[in-house]
Design a protein around this motif. Structure first.
Motif, mmCIF file in Angstrom:
data_model
loop_
_atom_site.group_PDB
_atom_site.id
_atom_site.type_symbol
_atom_site.label_atom_id
_atom_site.label_comp_id
_atom_site.label_asym_id
_atom_site.label_seq_id
_atom_site.Cartn_x
_atom_site.Cartn_y
_atom_site.Cartn_z
ATOM 1 N N ALA A 169 0.847 -1.218 0.000
ATOM 2 C CA ALA A 169 0.000 0.000 0.000
ATOM 3 C C ALA A 169 0.871 1.253 0.000
ATOM 4 O O ALA A 169 0.536 2.270 -0.664
ATOM 5 C CB ALA A 169 -0.922 -0.009 1.227
ATOM 6 N N GLN A 170 1.986 1.202 0.703
ATOM 7 C CA GLN A 170 2.897 2.352 0.723
ATOM 8 C C GLN A 170 3.517 2.573 -0.649
ATOM 9 O O GLN A 170 3.630 3.718 -1.137
ATOM 10 C CB GLN A 170 4.003 2.104 1.775
ATOM 11 C CG GLN A 170 4.988 3.269 1.920
ATOM 12 C CD GLN A 170 4.332 4.556 2.441
ATOM 13 O OE1 GLN A 170 3.357 4.509 3.190
ATOM 14 N NE2 GLN A 170 4.854 5.707 2.038
ATOM 15 N N GLN A 171 3.942 1.507 -1.268
ATOM 16 C CA GLN A 171 4.518 1.624 -2.604
ATOM 17 C C GLN A 171 3.470 2.123 -3.614
ATOM 18 O O GLN A 171 3.770 2.934 -4.500
ATOM 19 C CB GLN A 171 5.075 0.251 -3.060
ATOM 20 C CG GLN A 171 6.301 -0.219 -2.286
ATOM 21 C CD GLN A 171 6.759 -1.607 -2.727
ATOM 22 O OE1 GLN A 171 6.146 -2.186 -3.630
ATOM 23 N NE2 GLN A 171 7.825 -2.088 -2.111
ATOM 24 N N TYR A 172 2.219 1.684 -3.513
ATOM 25 C CA TYR A 172 1.157 2.151 -4.415
ATOM 26 C C TYR A 172 0.869 3.634 -4.183
ATOM 27 O O TYR A 172 0.653 4.412 -5.139
ATOM 28 C CB TYR A 172 -0.109 1.308 -4.168
ATOM 29 C CG TYR A 172 -1.254 1.705 -5.044
ATOM 30 C CD1 TYR A 172 -1.264 1.381 -6.414
ATOM 31 C CD2 TYR A 172 -2.314 2.453 -4.524
ATOM 32 C CE1 TYR A 172 -2.330 1.769 -7.208
ATOM 33 C CE2 TYR A 172 -3.386 2.828 -5.319
ATOM 34 C CZ TYR A 172 -3.406 2.458 -6.662
ATOM 35 O OH TYR A 172 -4.466 2.838 -7.448
ATOM 36 N N PHE A 173 0.896 4.064 -2.928
ATOM 37 C CA PHE A 173 0.667 5.493 -2.630
ATOM 38 C C PHE A 173 1.782 6.344 -3.213
ATOM 39 O O PHE A 173 1.537 7.403 -3.819
ATOM 40 C CB PHE A 173 0.569 5.701 -1.115
ATOM 41 C CG PHE A 173 0.645 7.123 -0.703
ATOM 42 C CD1 PHE A 173 -0.390 8.041 -0.979
ATOM 43 C CD2 PHE A 173 1.805 7.644 -0.075
ATOM 44 C CE1 PHE A 173 -0.282 9.377 -0.632
ATOM 45 C CE2 PHE A 173 1.885 8.984 0.275
ATOM 46 C CZ PHE A 173 0.833 9.833 0.013
ATOM 47 N N ASP A 177 1.350 9.147 -6.015
ATOM 48 C CA ASP A 177 1.735 10.519 -5.663
ATOM 49 C C ASP A 177 2.734 11.106 -6.670
ATOM 50 O O ASP A 177 2.734 12.325 -6.948
ATOM 51 C CB ASP A 177 2.317 10.526 -4.245
ATOM 52 C CG ASP A 177 2.557 11.949 -3.742
ATOM 53 O OD1 ASP A 177 1.741 12.822 -4.099
ATOM 54 O OD2 ASP A 177 3.524 12.140 -2.976
ATOM 55 N N SER A 178 3.535 10.321 -7.282
ATOM 56 C CA SER A 178 4.531 10.797 -8.266
ATOM 57 C C SER A 178 3.955 10.886 -9.683
ATOM 58 O O SER A 178 4.557 11.458 -10.577
ATOM 59 C CB SER A 178 5.751 9.861 -8.251
ATOM 60 O OG SER A 178 5.373 8.544 -8.617
ATOM 61 N N ASP A 179 2.821 10.332 -9.890
ATOM 62 C CA ASP A 179 2.214 10.344 -11.234
ATOM 63 C C ASP A 179 1.404 11.657 -11.375
ATOM 64 O O ASP A 179 0.467 11.897 -10.582
ATOM 65 C CB ASP A 179 1.317 9.120 -11.415
ATOM 66 C CG ASP A 179 0.859 8.950 -12.864
ATOM 67 O OD1 ASP A 179 1.217 9.798 -13.681
ATOM 68 O OD2 ASP A 179 0.154 7.912 -13.103
ATOM 69 N N ILE A 180 1.710 12.464 -12.436
ATOM 70 C CA ILE A 180 1.042 13.758 -12.606
ATOM 71 C C ILE A 180 -0.321 13.590 -13.253
ATOM 72 O O ILE A 180 -1.157 14.512 -13.229
ATOM 73 C CB ILE A 180 1.914 14.698 -13.446
ATOM 74 C CG1 ILE A 180 2.225 14.039 -14.799
ATOM 75 C CG2 ILE A 180 3.212 15.055 -12.718
ATOM 76 C CD1 ILE A 180 2.979 14.992 -15.768
ATOM 77 N N ASN A 181 -0.530 12.459 -13.816
ATOM 78 C CA ASN A 181 -1.795 12.246 -14.499
ATOM 79 C C ASN A 181 -2.902 11.784 -13.550
ATOM 80 O O ASN A 181 -4.073 11.697 -13.943
ATOM 81 C CB ASN A 181 -1.645 11.182 -15.594
ATOM 82 C CG ASN A 181 -0.694 11.673 -16.701
ATOM 83 O OD1 ASN A 181 -0.679 12.874 -17.027
ATOM 84 N ND2 ASN A 181 0.119 10.756 -17.243
ATOM 85 N N LYS A 184 -5.999 14.221 -7.687
ATOM 86 C CA LYS A 184 -5.677 14.422 -6.287
ATOM 87 C C LYS A 184 -6.514 13.509 -5.407
ATOM 88 O O LYS A 184 -6.064 13.012 -4.371
ATOM 89 C CB LYS A 184 -5.920 15.887 -5.913
ATOM 90 C CG LYS A 184 -5.437 16.261 -4.536
ATOM 91 C CD LYS A 184 -5.637 17.762 -4.285
ATOM 92 C CE LYS A 184 -5.149 18.147 -2.904
ATOM 93 N NZ LYS A 184 -5.306 19.600 -2.664
ATOM 94 N N ALA A 185 -7.725 13.277 -5.830
ATOM 95 C CA ALA A 185 -8.607 12.375 -5.051
ATOM 96 C C ALA A 185 -8.060 10.967 -5.029
ATOM 97 O O ALA A 185 -8.082 10.291 -3.997
ATOM 98 C CB ALA A 185 -10.020 12.416 -5.661
ATOM 99 N N ASP A 186 -7.528 10.522 -6.160
ATOM 100 C CA ASP A 186 -6.956 9.146 -6.176
ATOM 101 C C ASP A 186 -5.730 9.056 -5.294
ATOM 102 O O ASP A 186 -5.522 8.038 -4.615
ATOM 103 C CB ASP A 186 -6.597 8.767 -7.614
ATOM 104 C CG ASP A 186 -7.845 8.612 -8.505
ATOM 105 O OD1 ASP A 186 -8.940 8.330 -7.906
ATOM 106 O OD2 ASP A 186 -7.721 8.688 -9.729
ATOM 107 N N VAL A 187 -4.947 10.163 -5.314
ATOM 108 C CA VAL A 187 -3.750 10.139 -4.467
ATOM 109 C C VAL A 187 -4.143 10.077 -2.982
ATOM 110 O O VAL A 187 -3.564 9.357 -2.180
ATOM 111 C CB VAL A 187 -2.880 11.377 -4.759
ATOM 112 C CG1 VAL A 187 -1.720 11.457 -3.760
ATOM 113 C CG2 VAL A 187 -2.336 11.333 -6.158
ATOM 114 N N GLU A 188 -5.164 10.871 -2.615
ATOM 115 C CA GLU A 188 -5.630 10.897 -1.210
ATOM 116 C C GLU A 188 -6.170 9.522 -0.803
ATOM 117 O O GLU A 188 -5.950 9.052 0.309
ATOM 118 C CB GLU A 188 -6.710 11.981 -1.065
ATOM 119 C CG GLU A 188 -7.190 12.191 0.359
ATOM 120 C CD GLU A 188 -6.085 12.693 1.271
ATOM 121 O OE1 GLU A 188 -6.179 12.436 2.502
ATOM 122 O OE2 GLU A 188 -5.093 13.281 0.782
#
Length: 613
Positions: A169-173, A177-181, A184-188
């Motif tokens: 889960a940490q690696q997926y976050f 977080d590094s993907d600009i595409n 913001k909701a998906d990152v949260e």
């Protein structure tokens, strides 16, 4: 956070390797279980060994008792005879001691059963129960630690799984977080998901840490407290079992040692019995038992047959000898009547045919029952006349003693009943005095009968004691025989012999009598009428052999003849199966004697035997 998670995973992997080793290192619980089971089986085998030893002792004692019982003397008159001899009494003592010896082996069997077999049987039951309890506790402790280990493994795997999920889960976050595409909701959302996973990993870690601490405590208690206690109890149980076997083995030896003093006494009794045997006393007892009382016969006189052959018929040959001596007594004459055969009936006396006289003789068998019963093992006559004088005297004396005892017993009963009658007379309420009278009358009759028997047996005893020769008579008669040996033989060849009762009878040589008869026929005027009548009425049976008397015979019964021990006779009729042989002493005396009392020589051996004798 990712670096902490990786560290935690490494720690978990190291802990897993370290904690697997104590459980994989097995203890000796199973080996102890096998050893204790073998100890119980050994104890059962030893118990079986003692039981078989007890059965051997029981069977041995039984066989010894049967052996002793088998050779015990029977309850009969023979036992009384055997009890007189020291070797018979010693053998009886040996049998009794052997019976006691068998009893000691029975004691061994009983003690083995009560002190070892019974005790070991109870101990085996308790031992099996105790062992089962200890191993049950050990099994329960093993199951508990294994269950705790399984729960620890479960917590550990859950903690490992949660850590891996938190890491993913940490690696997926971080990727989101590094993907600009990505919005913001998906990152949260990915960040929240990683936090949840990290929280779950943190909770699993806390659970695993606490349960690990608990497991370590239980494992420490299991290996340092519970299992050592179980092993200690098993050790104590095993030591008690071994100690009990040692005690039983000592008891096994002590049981035998306890009976050794009594066994030694039994053997000492046998030795003493053997030492009490007195050969001289026994031999004297035999002499006393079989002493006949007969006086030994004198020397046999020389019979000069040559003079009888050279003599001529003269008035002094037979007639003078007949006139100079008394004729034989009427006893021998009376014994001849059943065997006389008549060719010419004398007008002086009417005689019956021989068949009638033989019938009368056979009808008089009961008169000779004493000899027949003696030979066939019967009881014999009441006066013991079938026995030698000394034995007859002993039997009569013993019978008198028994009769006197019976009289004393009856008199004691009479005195007791008389006292009872006096009590009844003084106290009528206790009983009727007349009720005792029938019994008193019966006792009086018994006493009278017993006294009559005593008189009868005393008369017989006096008769026997009168006939028994004294020492002075023996010396006197012995001298008489010697003097007779030194004198010359008379021309008529008559011999004076002494019979067992002390009287003397005259024996005639058969050949001389035949010549005398021829002379009498040649000179009828020189013979008396009685002599002519006797020889005219008889038909002399031919001689078929000779015999020698082995024992003296009284010849009291009708048809029998008196003989002395060692006397030589002529056989004129063999034994017909009834136990009697017909013999002749001379032309005037013939009759029957028991076949067992004489040694018969028949046929061609008869002359040789007669000449040799």
């Amino acid at each position: 956070m990712a670096s902490m998670t990786n560290l935690d995973l490494d720690i978990l992997r190291g802990m897993k390797r370290d904690k697997m080793l104590p459980l994989q290192k097995r203890d000796q619980f199973d080996n102890l279980e096998k050893h204790t089971q073998w100890g119980i089986e050994f104890l059962e085998r030893y118990t079986k060994f003692v039981k078989e030893r007890s059965e051997i002792e029981t069977n041995y004692a039984k066989q010894i008792r049967n052996l002793s019982k088998k050779y015990q003397p029977k309850k009969n008159s023979r036992e009384e005879e055997e009890s007189k001899y020291t070797f018979c009494r010693a053998f009886l003592t040996t049998l009794n001691e052997l019976n006691d010896y068998a009893g000691q082996h029975e004691v061994i069997a009983e003690n083995l059963t009560s002190q070892i077999i019974a005790e070991l049987s109870r101990y085996l039951q308790d031992l099996k129960t105790e062992r089962k309890s200890y191993f049950h506790d050990g099994r329960k402790a093993q199951q508990h630690i294994e269950s705790s280990w399984k729960q620890l493994e479960s917590c550990k795997r859950r903690f490992e799984r949660d850590c891996k999920e938190a890491d993913r889960a940490q690696q997926y976050f971080e990727k989101m977080d590094s993907d600009i595409n990505v919005t913001k909701a998906d990152v949260e959302k990915a960040r929240q998901q990683a936090q949840v996973k990290h929280q779950m990993a943190s909770d699993s870690k806390s659970d695993y840490s606490s349960y690990l601490q608990k497991f370590n405590q239980e494992q420490n208690e299991h290996y340092y407290t519970i299992i050592p206690n179980v092993f200690q109890k098993l050790q104590d149980m095993e030591e008690k079992r071994i100690e009990r076997i040692g005690v039983c083995m000592k008891t096994f030896a002590d049981v035998d040692r306890q009976v050794l003093p009594i066994v030694g006494k039994c053997l000492d009794g046998m030795t003493s019995a053997a030492g009490s045997i007195e050969p001289k006393t026994d031999s004297k007892q035999v002499v006393e038992s079989y002493k006949s009382g007969f006086e030994p016969p004198g020397d046999v006189e020389f019979e000069d047959y040559g003079q009888a052959m050279t003599r001529t018929a003269s008035d002094t040959s037979l007639t003078n000898s007949r006139d100079g001596k008394e004729r034989p007594t009427g006893k021998s004459k009376g014994k001849l009547w059943p065997f006389i055969k008549n060719k010419n009936k004398s007008p002086k006396q009417h005689k019956e045919p021989l068949s009638h006289r033989l019938n009368d003789f056979m009808a008089s068998k009961p008169k000779m029952h004493c000899l027949r019963s003696l030979r066939r093992g019967g009881s014999g006559p009441e006066d013991f006349s079938h026995l030698p004088p000394e034995q007859r005297r002993k039997k009569l004396q013993a019978k008198l003693d028994d009769l006197n005892k019976d009289i004393q017993k009856e008199m004691d009963q009479r005195d007791a009943l008389t006292k009872m009658k006096d009590v009844y007379v003084k106290n009528p309420q206790m009983g009727d005095p007349a009720s005792v009278d029938p019994r008193l009358a019966e006792i009086a009759q018994n006493i009278e009968k017993l006294q009559f028997d005593v008189q009868k047996f005393e008369g017989w005893l006096a008769e026997v004691e009168e006939k028994m020769p004294s020492k002075s008579d023996s010396h006197r008669r012995s001298g008489l025989y010697e003097s007779q040996n030194s004198t010359a033989v008379n021309n008529n060849c008559a011999q004076d012999r002494e019979s067992p009762d002390g009287s003397y009878t005259e024996e005639q040589n058969p050949e001389t009598l035949v010549k005398a008869k021829a002379n009498a026929n040649a000179n009828p005027a020189s013979t008396t009428p009685e002599f002519d009548d006797e020889f005219d009425d008889e038909e002399t049976l031919p001689t078929i052999g000779t015999c020698k008397a082995l024992y003296p015979f009284d010849g009291h019964n009708e048809g029998t003849i008196l003989v002395a021990e060692g006397e030589l006779l002529y056989v004129i009729e063999e034994d017909k199966g009834d136990g009697w042989t017909r013999v002749r002493r001379n032309e005037d005396e013939e009759g029957y004697v028991p076949t067992s009392y004489v040694e018969v020589f028949l046929g061609t051996n008869a002359k040789g035997a007669m000449t040799y004798i």
